[in-house]
Design a protein around this motif. Structure first.
Motif, mmCIF file in Angstrom:
data_model
loop_
_atom_site.group_PDB
_atom_site.id
_atom_site.type_symbol
_atom_site.label_atom_id
_atom_site.label_comp_id
_atom_site.label_asym_id
_atom_site.label_seq_id
_atom_site.Cartn_x
_atom_site.Cartn_y
_atom_site.Cartn_z
ATOM 1 N N ALA A 202 57.575 -65.728 53.096
ATOM 2 C CA ALA A 202 57.030 -64.768 54.057
ATOM 3 C C ALA A 202 55.690 -64.239 53.573
ATOM 4 O O ALA A 202 55.562 -63.842 52.416
ATOM 5 N N LYS A 203 54.721 -64.264 54.463
ATOM 6 C CA LYS A 203 53.400 -63.756 54.096
ATOM 7 C C LYS A 203 52.765 -63.077 55.288
ATOM 8 O O LYS A 203 53.216 -63.242 56.417
ATOM 9 N N ALA A 204 51.750 -62.354 55.004
ATOM 10 C CA ALA A 204 50.967 -61.755 56.087
ATOM 11 C C ALA A 204 49.518 -62.170 55.880
ATOM 12 O O ALA A 204 49.154 -62.671 54.809
ATOM 13 N N ARG A 205 48.737 -61.971 56.896
ATOM 14 C CA ARG A 205 47.339 -62.380 56.814
ATOM 15 C C ARG A 205 46.444 -61.143 56.824
ATOM 16 O O ARG A 205 46.706 -60.193 57.553
ATOM 17 N N VAL A 206 45.401 -61.177 55.998
ATOM 18 C CA VAL A 206 44.376 -60.132 56.053
ATOM 19 C C VAL A 206 43.136 -60.783 56.645
ATOM 20 O O VAL A 206 42.624 -61.753 56.085
ATOM 21 N N SER A 207 42.690 -60.280 57.767
ATOM 22 C CA SER A 207 41.515 -60.893 58.409
ATOM 23 C C SER A 207 40.433 -59.838 58.630
ATOM 24 O O SER A 207 40.637 -58.663 58.326
ATOM 25 N N VAL A 208 39.317 -60.312 59.162
ATOM 26 C CA VAL A 208 38.124 -59.489 59.385
ATOM 27 C C VAL A 208 37.696 -58.813 58.072
ATOM 28 O O VAL A 208 37.293 -57.650 58.040
ATOM 29 N N ILE A 209 37.778 -59.578 56.996
ATOM 30 C CA ILE A 209 37.274 -59.099 55.710
ATOM 31 C C ILE A 209 35.753 -59.298 55.722
ATOM 32 O O ILE A 209 35.295 -60.395 56.030
ATOM 33 N N PRO A 210 34.987 -58.271 55.408
ATOM 34 C CA PRO A 210 33.523 -58.443 55.437
ATOM 35 C C PRO A 210 33.076 -59.604 54.545
ATOM 36 O O PRO A 210 33.659 -59.836 53.491
ATOM 37 N N HIS A 211 32.076 -60.296 55.027
ATOM 38 C CA HIS A 211 31.617 -61.504 54.332
ATOM 39 C C HIS A 211 31.144 -61.207 52.915
ATOM 40 O O HIS A 211 31.279 -62.027 52.019
ATOM 41 N N ASP A 212 30.576 -60.022 52.714
ATOM 42 C CA ASP A 212 30.022 -59.725 51.388
ATOM 43 C C ASP A 212 31.048 -59.048 50.474
ATOM 44 O O ASP A 212 30.699 -58.553 49.410
ATOM 45 N N TYR A 213 32.295 -59.026 50.868
ATOM 46 C CA TYR A 213 33.322 -58.415 50.020
ATOM 47 C C TYR A 213 33.702 -59.365 48.884
ATOM 48 O O TYR A 213 33.937 -60.560 49.105
ATOM 49 N N THR A 214 33.736 -58.816 47.677
ATOM 50 C CA THR A 214 34.166 -59.606 46.524
ATOM 51 C C THR A 214 35.342 -58.894 45.866
ATOM 52 O O THR A 214 35.214 -57.718 45.497
ATOM 53 N N PRO A 215 36.481 -59.564 45.716
ATOM 54 C CA PRO A 215 37.624 -58.894 45.091
ATOM 55 C C PRO A 215 37.324 -58.580 43.630
ATOM 56 O O PRO A 215 36.548 -59.295 42.981
ATOM 57 N N PRO A 216 37.911 -57.509 43.097
ATOM 58 C CA PRO A 216 37.674 -57.195 41.682
ATOM 59 C C PRO A 216 38.161 -58.331 40.782
ATOM 60 O O PRO A 216 39.171 -58.973 41.091
ATOM 61 N N ALA A 217 37.422 -58.544 39.710
ATOM 62 C CA ALA A 217 37.749 -59.681 38.835
ATOM 63 C C ALA A 217 38.993 -59.366 38.002
ATOM 64 O O ALA A 217 39.267 -58.220 37.674
ATOM 65 N N GLY A 218 39.740 -60.394 37.695
ATOM 66 C CA GLY A 218 40.823 -60.274 36.731
ATOM 67 C C GLY A 218 42.166 -59.851 37.274
ATOM 68 O O GLY A 218 43.154 -59.882 36.556
ATOM 69 N N GLN A 219 42.222 -59.415 38.500
ATOM 70 C CA GLN A 219 43.516 -58.982 39.045
ATOM 71 C C GLN A 219 43.489 -59.167 40.559
ATOM 72 O O GLN A 219 42.418 -59.119 41.168
ATOM 73 N N PRO A 220 44.645 -59.372 41.167
ATOM 74 C CA PRO A 220 44.651 -59.490 42.626
ATOM 75 C C PRO A 220 44.247 -58.165 43.258
ATOM 76 O O PRO A 220 44.679 -57.098 42.802
ATOM 77 N N ALA A 221 43.413 -58.246 44.264
ATOM 78 C CA ALA A 221 42.931 -57.013 44.908
ATOM 79 C C ALA A 221 44.055 -56.368 45.700
ATOM 80 O O ALA A 221 44.799 -57.050 46.411
ATOM 81 N N ARG A 222 44.167 -55.064 45.564
ATOM 82 C CA ARG A 222 45.205 -54.353 46.304
ATOM 83 C C ARG A 222 44.725 -54.041 47.727
ATOM 84 O O ARG A 222 43.532 -53.844 47.960
ATOM 85 N N VAL A 223 45.665 -53.992 48.637
ATOM 86 C CA VAL A 223 45.358 -53.713 50.041
ATOM 87 C C VAL A 223 46.102 -52.441 50.435
ATOM 88 O O VAL A 223 47.320 -52.370 50.269
ATOM 89 N N PHE A 224 45.343 -51.457 50.906
ATOM 90 C CA PHE A 224 45.932 -50.150 51.213
ATOM 91 C C PHE A 224 45.851 -49.853 52.714
ATOM 92 O O PHE A 224 44.979 -50.372 53.411
ATOM 93 N N THR A 225 46.710 -48.956 53.157
ATOM 94 C CA THR A 225 46.597 -48.470 54.541
ATOM 95 C C THR A 225 45.398 -47.517 54.630
ATOM 96 O O THR A 225 45.031 -46.879 53.646
ATOM 97 N N THR A 226 44.822 -47.445 55.838
ATOM 98 C CA THR A 226 43.627 -46.600 56.006
ATOM 99 C C THR A 226 43.985 -45.169 56.385
ATOM 100 O O THR A 226 43.211 -44.255 56.134
ATOM 101 N N GLY A 227 45.117 -44.996 57.044
ATOM 102 C CA GLY A 227 45.486 -43.656 57.513
ATOM 103 C C GLY A 227 44.681 -43.235 58.727
ATOM 104 O O GLY A 227 44.753 -42.091 59.157
ATOM 105 N N MET A 228 43.917 -44.158 59.298
ATOM 106 C CA MET A 228 43.060 -43.782 60.434
ATOM 107 C C MET A 228 43.723 -44.042 61.779
ATOM 108 O O MET A 228 43.278 -43.537 62.800
ATOM 109 N N GLY A 229 44.750 -44.872 61.758
ATOM 110 C CA GLY A 229 45.342 -45.286 63.028
ATOM 111 C C GLY A 229 46.373 -44.320 63.553
ATOM 112 O O GLY A 229 46.911 -44.518 64.645
ATOM 113 N N GLY A 230 46.704 -43.296 62.781
ATOM 114 C CA GLY A 230 47.663 -42.301 63.248
ATOM 115 C C GLY A 230 49.106 -42.731 63.086
ATOM 116 O O GLY A 230 50.010 -42.054 63.565
#
Lengths: 291, 705
Positions: A202-230
């Motif tokens: 089971a997996k999910a997809r993260v899309s619409v990642i900005p083209h110039d985004y670079t994940p931090p080196a050495g560890q998998p980048a964490r993905v957080f909720t924004t809290g903006m959607g209510g």
């Protein structure tokens, strides 16, 4: 022989009549039927969950005294460490309250936490949906986020009297906004569950990642909720980017797979964060009609 | 009995046999025709028929790519693409709802007994109603004002949002969509971050709208969320005349990825709405920025909706362009121009240019009034278009505005005079309150005159009479030849076709500068049928007035050439670290060191103690020359304010020109109005360059170099 043939014919006719009745039945009656079936099924689900709890209990009870003593010692150490963290958190909490008072910050969303045991997983989509042993009677409402600690598990999609169905992060019906670790500009990315076959991971997809985004080196980048959607509080952990990001070449966006932050298969207990005030999306989910 | 039966079946006579053979032959011919026809279609025509079948059952959907970014010389993105989230309705999935609503409407019409029912119209209304219902739900979710007390109760009913304009499905848009793009989903909200096209909101509010939809709107159903790119200009109106803007295009692009896989010419193509450059760098470097278009090959249903995607190729983003602009200097320049207002606090039209003396690279190029390209990136509202039109902001005054250069031209007059040896750097001329040419007195701007004046002093105080004398001694032929030698008559052309044809652009400017430049001479005056040239015309030209017309960019290039002691500077907007500092057509200025020093020194004095002293920067000696030109606007007298120069004085690095159009009064002056702008530009440049060009201020009574 003729009798058998007649019997078979009668069965087919009965089936056809049943299907025709089901199709022609008013939707309210069908919904009632579905609800009735869910309520009928609920005790079985409760029993299943409780028997699993019982099995776990006896499995633990059968362990040796030395083993239990060692576990107790480890637990005491963990408790001590947590005690220290708790004290530190108290200071932070007080400072937080002070700053909020100074800046007159309005707390965006308030939630009531309902802890629930996992009864079962929906057999039609093994990896994507779980049933929990709390429902409408406990104040759970559709759309409420479901978490384990600081980790997002999913979202309540259907609520019955004593049980609720939860779409997991990996469910195709799950969708939320996310911030990516290392993106200083806090640009919104989209997290969707991905439909997978029953034996797939089971997996999910993260899309619409900005083209110039670079994940931090050495560890998998964490993905957080924004809290903006209510719906989801901010800074809950959705998971990790799998193997960095890859470009979709669709403009400035990249895509990546998301590894959920928790092992969704082994979840025993979750918390449902029921918003104190319903959001408009909740009303849509409940099927309220526009006037 | 058996024999008799056989006898009845088989032909017994030759006639019967003949008939039978004929029947056989007819049948055989028929089957042969059918078989042959089938074989012909299967073996010979199969390719064509397959293609024909494909063309009827398949279609290509083109997917526009993201455009490349535009950076300034330090790598700040001046133009980018942002994610645009749009909400679309899948019309195929809404068919049942349309039908149900249509049947309801028909039943209602029948109940009213109105006679003949216009079923086509009812279908249109049904579609509109269903889509409006969904749009209401979208707005209900994204509009934060819905968080009222009623909704805080779990049992609250949803109240539809009613607001004019963007919150209603346009009947015309829907009709057009069904006609031209039936297969594509219908756009309900084109930009979730800015759901009301005319209403601006902060990026954070925009993100909240997007997030609310994503998290609260049901995932399943006919309403889709789509994301694509939209051009964004993070600094708003900054450098808008250089950057330009984009517009929609329906033209099929030539740069399509892997298109050989699909025989595109035989297939139905959906109307393509991509973006193309409409002005500035966006237009000139469109071929670099636009990237490669992607495509999808779909089968379609009998109703024309997309069914299955067979093949696809992803679009590829365009390349990036690096400009020579420094956004910090650009921002400071525009901020300085924005301070120039008339007595009614209305912005005065103005322009300013700063460029690198050695390379010709433009560091700042500003024109006021300006426009916000963000508001032109998607649908341009008529109101905003008219607003820009009315303010005159479409015109790039730095490159296309034609103005008499006024006293800034006196430098050319001095060079022409010294090159023709009618005056030398240390010659002193008597300058009274006026100078008589023919039967007319040409005035000095100082009522009592300036007395003895040399080149150095002339430039510091901008003496008119010195120039009348030197201009007349030099003569119109030599004077206009000198102006032409500095390229003041040469349009800085750089057409789109120059770049697209792969040729090296002459100036690397993103726009065609004005072609209406005028360096007048005898032939010119005859050509415009204004009579023969006379001494009065020469006197006028010697102080930069009369027929002479140039642009601020030309004057900035002239200042750069003067700083290097050459005649030409090729301005460029593209940053290139390999630039060698050679300029097309440049030659040495043709003055002795003492003569050139006198001119440079006079310009330094102009800033230190002369007409530009208001723009003096302690610690940064620089050369400047002001100019104030009279012109008539709507029959009333007005002033143009100029200032040109270069800095630092002894080791020039940047050159500049500033122009301000006065408004129906004479309160606008070169030093007083244009000087502060030049000062702020140079201060911004000095801040970016660090303190290496700053020197310890000299005592004020000691003239600069």
């Amino acid at each position: 022989m003729d009798q058998n043939r007649q019997g078979a014919r009668a069965s087919y006719i009965a089936l056809a009549i049943f299907v025709a009745l089901w199709v022609l039945m008013p939707s309210a009656v069908r919904r009632l039927n579905r609800e009735a079936f869910a309520e009928f099924q609920a005790p079985a689900l409760h029993l299943l969950g409780k028997s699993r709890d019982m099995a776990t209990f006896w499995e633990k009870k059968s362990r040796s005294t030395e083993e239990m003593a060692a576990a107790g010692r480890d637990l005491a150490r963990i408790n001590a460490a947590l005690e220290i963290k708790l004290n530190a958190m108290d200071d932070v909490r007080r400072e937080n309250i002070r700053l909020r008072e100074i800046t007159r910050y309005v707390v965006p969303a308030e939630y009531m936490s309902v802890v629930a045991r996992v009864a079962t997983r929906d057999s039609s989509s093994w990896w994507q949906r779980i049933v929990i042993r709390k429902g409408r009677n406990d104040g759970i409402r559709p759309g409420a986020p479901v978490v384990f600690g600081n980790n997002v598990v999913g979202r309540v999609t259907a609520v019955h009297l004593t049980t609720s169905e939860v779409d997991l992060v990996t469910s195709p019906g799950f969708r939320c906004t996310a911030y990516l670790e290392g993106d200083d500009q806090n640009r919104i990315a989209l997290v969707n569950g991905v439909a997978s076959n029953s034996l797939g991971t089971a997996k999910a997809r993260v899309s619409v990642i900005p083209h110039d985004y670079t994940p931090p080196a050495g560890q998998p980048a964490r993905v957080f909720t924004t809290g903006m959607g209510g719906v989801f509080p901010s800074r809950l952990l959705l998971g990790y980017l799998d193997g960095g990001t890859y470009s979709t070449q669709v403009g400035n966006f990249k895509e990546s797979l998301l590894i959920p932050s928790r092992d969704l298969y082994n979840l025993q207990e979750v918390s449902v964060l029921v918003p104190l005030h319903p959001n408009p999306g909740e009303a849509l989910m409940q099927g309220d009609q526009f006037q | 009995m058996k024999d008799s039966n056989e006898m009845r079946v088989l032909p017994s006579t030759p006639v019967e046999r003949l008939r039978l053979h004929i029947v056989f032959a007819v049948f055989f011919a028929g089957f042969l025709y059918i078989g042959g026809g089938l074989a012909y279609r299967q073996l010979v025509q199969s390719g064509d028929l397959k293609e024909q079948s494909n063309s009827q059952s398949q279609r290509v959907v083109l997917r526009p790519p993201a455009r490349g970014r535009i950076y300034d010389r330090n790598g700040f993105a001046l133009v980018d693409s942002r994610a645009r989230w749009s909400v679309k309705a899948d019309l195929a999935a809404l068919q049942k709802e349309f039908r149900a609503e249509y049947l309801r409407l028909v039943a209602a019409e029948k109940a009213r007994e109105v006679g003949k029912i216009d079923r086509e119209r009812l279908m249109e209304v049904a579609r509109l109603r269903v889509l409006q219902g969904w749009l209401n739900k979208v707005w209900f979710v994204i509009d934060e004002t819905n968080r009222n007390d009623k909704l805080r109760r779990p049992t609250a009913k949803i109240v539809p949002v009613t607001a004019p304009g963007e919150r209603h499905v346009s009947e015309e848009d829907l009709r057009k969509h069904l006609l031209e793009r039936r297969a594509l989903p219908f756009t309900l909200v084109s930009d979730l971050a800015f759901p009301g096209a005319s209403q601006a909101q902060s990026p954070e509010e925009g993100s909240k709208s997007v997030a609310r939809f994503i998290e609260q709107f049901p995932v399943e159903g006919p309403i889709r969320l789509e994301s694509d790119n939209i051009r964004t200009y993070p600094f708003g109106a900054l450098a808008s005349h250089v950057l330009g803007y984009v517009k929609d295009t329906d033209q099929l692009p030539e740069n399509v990825n892997d298109i050989s896989d699909v025989r595109i010419e035989t297939l139905q193509k959906l109307h393509y709405t991509g973006k193309t450059g409409a002005a500035g760098v966006e237009l000139t470097y469109n071929h670099v920025l636009s990237g490669f278009t992607g495509w999808e090959l779909w089968t379609k249903t009998s109703l024309g909706y997309n069914q299955t995607r067979l093949k696809h190729s992803e679009p590829a983003q365009g390349s990036h362009v690096f400009l020579s602009l420094d956004y910090r200097i650009q921002a400071a320049t525009e901020a300085a121009l924005a301070k120039i207002k008339d007595s009614q606090s209305k912005l005065l039209p103005a322009a300013a240019v700063m460029l690198d003396v050695h390379t010709g690279e433009i560091l700042a190029l500003a024109s006021q009034p300006t426009f916000d390209p963000n508001r032109l990136a998607d649908r341009v509202s008529k109101a905003y278009y008219m607003e820009v039109e009315k303010s005159g902001a479409w015109l790039n005054r730095a490159t296309q505005g034609l103005y008499a250069p006024g006293s800034t031209f006196k430098v050319v007059t001095a060079i022409a005079g010294m090159r023709k040896k009618v005056v030398d750097w240390d010659d002193v001329l008597e300058c009274g309150a006026f100078y008589r040419v023919g039967n007319r007195d040409f005035p000095e701007h100082e009522p009592v005159g300036y007395g003895d004046v040399n080149v150095d002093k002339m430039l510091a105080i901008s003496c008119n009479v010195w120039n009348y004398q030197v201009g007349l001694r030099t003569g119109i032929d030599a004077l206009s030849a000198e102006a032409r030698r500095f390229g003041l008559d040469r349009p800085l052309l750089n057409t789109v076709s120059d770049v697209e044809s792969g040729g090296q652009p002459m100036t690397e400017l993103p726009f065609a500068a004005s072609r209406g430049l005028v360096v007048p001479d005898r032939e010119y005056k005859l050509r415009i049928k204004a009579g023969p040239w006379n001494d009065g015309d020469t006197a006028n030209l010697s102080i930069g007035q009369g027929y002479l017309l140039t642009t601020p960019l030309h004057m900035a290039s002239f200042a750069a050439s003067l700083a290097r002691g050459e005649t030409r500077t090729t301005p460029s907007i593209i940053h290139d670290v390999r630039r060698d500092g050679r300029h097309q057509g440049a030659e040495p200025i043709g003055l002795s060191k003492a003569q050139l020093d006198a001119i440079h020194g006079g310009m330094v004095r102009c800033v230190e103690e002369g007409t530009a002293r208001i723009a003096r920067i302690p610690g940064l000696p620089y050369a400047g020359k002001t100019g104030t030109t009279e012109y008539f606007q709507k029959g009333e007298k007005a002033h143009l304010a100029w200032m040109i120069g270069f800095a630092p004085a002894d080791n020039p690095v940047v050159a500049f020109a500033v122009l301000v159009e006065g408004q129906l009064d004479t309160s606008t002056w070169g030093g007083k109005t244009a000087g502060p702008v030049a000062k702020e530009m140079l201060e911004a440049w000095a801040a970016t360059a660090g303190s290496k060009y700053l020197v310890t201020p000299k005592p004020k009574d000691e003239p600069g170099r």
